[in-house]
Design an enzyme around this catalytic site. Structure first.
Site: not given
Ligand code: AMP
Length: 191
Positions: A13, A88
């Site tokens: 992504k 999410r």
């Molecule tokens: P990502 O880089 O998008 O995989 O996000 C890394 C981490 O940030 C996730 O595993 C969550 O702990 C937190 N995170 C990112 N976006 C969200 C969201 N929309 N809701 C809750 N936690 C989030």
């Protein structure tokens, strides 16, 4: 254009979001990146988010929603945005609907990157080695995939019910995936 990009952890992504956002001249807003920047700077938000991130769990909706609300109110997002990693949860979908409606706009499309489930763990382990993200140990990766399946995958049907989903095969070379995305989204942009 107001776009979302969705797909499981490891679907690519972030890489594709940057290219798509540049193509449409809107900012790519990654909640994961904003959390990581806050963790890096040791802000109160970062300190709170870190314990969830390190465990592969979601940061509470209220914290995340407030962060997105203020980010999309910034001037560079006035003409649109591409949200990567948000919403999410169902509660975040409701909140995002309200935020967009308040500005008199609508969501144009939800880009869904589809991937071979079996490839995900391998991709994520490889990324863990390269980037050294603290939330990329094998146990945490497995938990992140589980949480995605439980909490986030169901959102695709919600957006599909609204006729917004544009599904693109996310497997293969980055450039090929990018081309497929542009072809699919350009059709949306013209409609
Ligand atoms: P990502 O880089 O998008 O995989 O996000 C890394 C981490 O940030 C996730 O595993 C969550 O702990 C937190 N995170 C990112 N976006 C969200 C969201 N929309 N809701 C809750 N936690 C989030």
């Amino acid at each position: 254009m107001r776009l979302l990009i969705m797909g499981p952890p490891g679907a690519g992504k972030g890489t594709q979001a940057a290219a798509v956002a540049a193509h449409f001249g809107v900012p790519a807003i990654s909640t994961g990146d904003i959390f990581r920047a806050n963790v890096g700077q040791g802000t109160p938000l970062g300190i709170e988010a870190k314990r969830y991130m390190d465990a592969g769990e979601y940061v509470p909706d209220e914290v995340t929603n407030n962060m997105v609300r203020s980010r999309i109110a910034e001037s560079d997002a006035g003409q649109g945005f591409l949200l990567d990693g948000y919403p999410r949860t169902l509660a975040q979908v409701t909140e995002l609907d309200a935020m967009i409606e308040e500005t008199g706009h609508k969501l144009d499309a939800v880009l869904v990157l589809t991937v071979d489930q079996e490839a995900l763990l391998g991709r994520l382990l490889k990324r863990a080695e390269i980037e050294g993200r603290p939330d990329d140990t094998e146990d945490v990766i497995r938990r992140r995939l589980e949480v995605y399946a439980e909490e986030t995958e169901p959102l695709i049907s919600v957006y599909d019910g609204r006729g917004l989903v544009v599904a693109v095969d996310g497997m293969g070379e980055i450039a090929d995936v990018q081309q497929r995305i542009f072809d699919a989204l350009d059709t949306v942009a013209q409609s």
